[in-house]
Design an enzyme around this catalytic site. Structure first.
Site, PDB file in Angstrom:
ATOM      1  N   SER A 107       0.829  -1.207   0.000  1.00 19.57           N
ATOM      2  CA  SER A 107       0.000   0.000   0.000  1.00 19.57           C
ATOM      3  C   SER A 107       0.869   1.266   0.000  1.00 19.57           C
ATOM      4  CB  SER A 107      -0.958  -0.061   1.196  1.00 19.57           C
ATOM      5  OG  SER A 107      -1.984   0.894   1.072  1.00 19.57           O
ATOM      6  N   THR A 108       0.785   2.094   1.046  1.00 24.76           N
ATOM      7  CA  THR A 108       1.658   3.272   1.138  1.00 24.76           C
ATOM      8  C   THR A 108       3.119   2.855   1.121  1.00 24.76           C
ATOM      9  OG1 THR A 108       0.011   4.514   2.384  1.00 24.76           O
ATOM     10  CG2 THR A 108       2.284   5.236   2.606  1.00 24.76           C
TER      11      THR A 108
END
Length: 274
Positions: A95-96
């Protein structure tokens, strides 16, 4: 606890287990290194050295007021790899953390990097713009910031109980321990870091970063990702990379490294050995 201190005085907590070729894990928003437990134990037992850090403002790292942007995230990762003098490392980001890995390699070079893997990751760009018409409207992310600022504890229950792991899908079996572990990790961190981090993961354009990367990169993404929608992320990143491979997982949710750890771990191991 094992920590390093960055040049702006931020303490970054990290775990460093085992020996052998290093695998460095970068976690998603708003979690911590603990989100990689299923991967770190698996690869430790396979003879790898496994390392994961808590992003600044997250987990056990300093709750600094500033630096909650991709440049600082990448620089903190570079500081850690330099401190540990890592060579021939595999970098894995969820994700991030996928954005962090991409920005780190593009910004600091690949002299310490062998391969990378980004899982359900935010690149190339999440927010909708004139040049990214398939992105999500900015008001979606503004709404996330409102929830962090006004009702973070409830929001951090609702997100994993619903779309993050796909527990809101018909026939899905919610796992209370997984939900509460997500909540625990989130609430350990700083509301300020999480608030600013929404801008970092949603508005950073990784297009040019992806184009710069020469090392092999495996792009893993589930086609039922309700957090980072598939069509505007994984396939586009794989096309922009010089040496990218896309692996699509039918029906898998955003949090697939946790709820489908057996599949993800096996495929990641095969990629590392290839």
């Amino acid at each position: 606890m094992s920590t390093i201190t960055t040049k702006d005085g931020t303490e970054i907590f990290y775990k460093d287990w085992g020996s052998g070729q290093p695998i460095v894990f970068s976690h998603g928003w708003p979690l911590s290194a603990d989100d990689w437990d299923a991967q770190m134990l698996f690869f430790l037992q396979k003879g790898f050295r496994v390392i994961a850090h808590d992003r600044r403002g997250h987990g056990r790292s300093s709750q600094t007021a500033t630096g909650h942007d991709m440049d600082h995230y990448a620089d903190d990762l570079a500081a850690l790899t330099a401190h540990l003098d890592l060579k021939n490392a595999i970098h894995v980001g969820h994700s991030t953390g996928g954005g962090e890995v991409v920005h780190y390699i593009a910004r600091h070079g690949d002299s310490r990097v062998a391969k990378a893997c980004i899982i359900a990751a935010v690149p190339p760009l999440m927010v909708k713009t004139a040049s990214n018409p398939g992105g999500l409207p900015k008001d979606v992310f503004d709404g996330l910031q409102v929830q962090v600022a006004t009702n973070r504890a409830q929001f951090y229950y609702d997100l994993p109980a619903g779309p993050f792991y796909g527990f809101n899908r018909p026939g899905a079996t919610a796992l209370p321990g997984v939900i509460w572990n997500w909540w625990r990790q989130g609430m350990m961190g700083s509301a300020n870091a999480h608030y600013d981090g929404i801008v970092a993961f949603s508005q950073t354009d990784f297009t040019e970063d992806l184009k710069k990367i020469k090392v092999p990169v495996l792009v893993m993404h589930g086609d039922d990702d309700q957090i980072v929608p598939y069509a505007d992320s994984g396939p586009l990143s794989a096309k922009l990379l010089q040496n990218g491979t896309l692996k699509t997982y039918k029906g898998f949710p955003h949090g697939m490294p946790t709820v489908h750890a057996d599949v993800i771990n096996a495929d990641l191991l095969a990629f590392i050995k290839s």
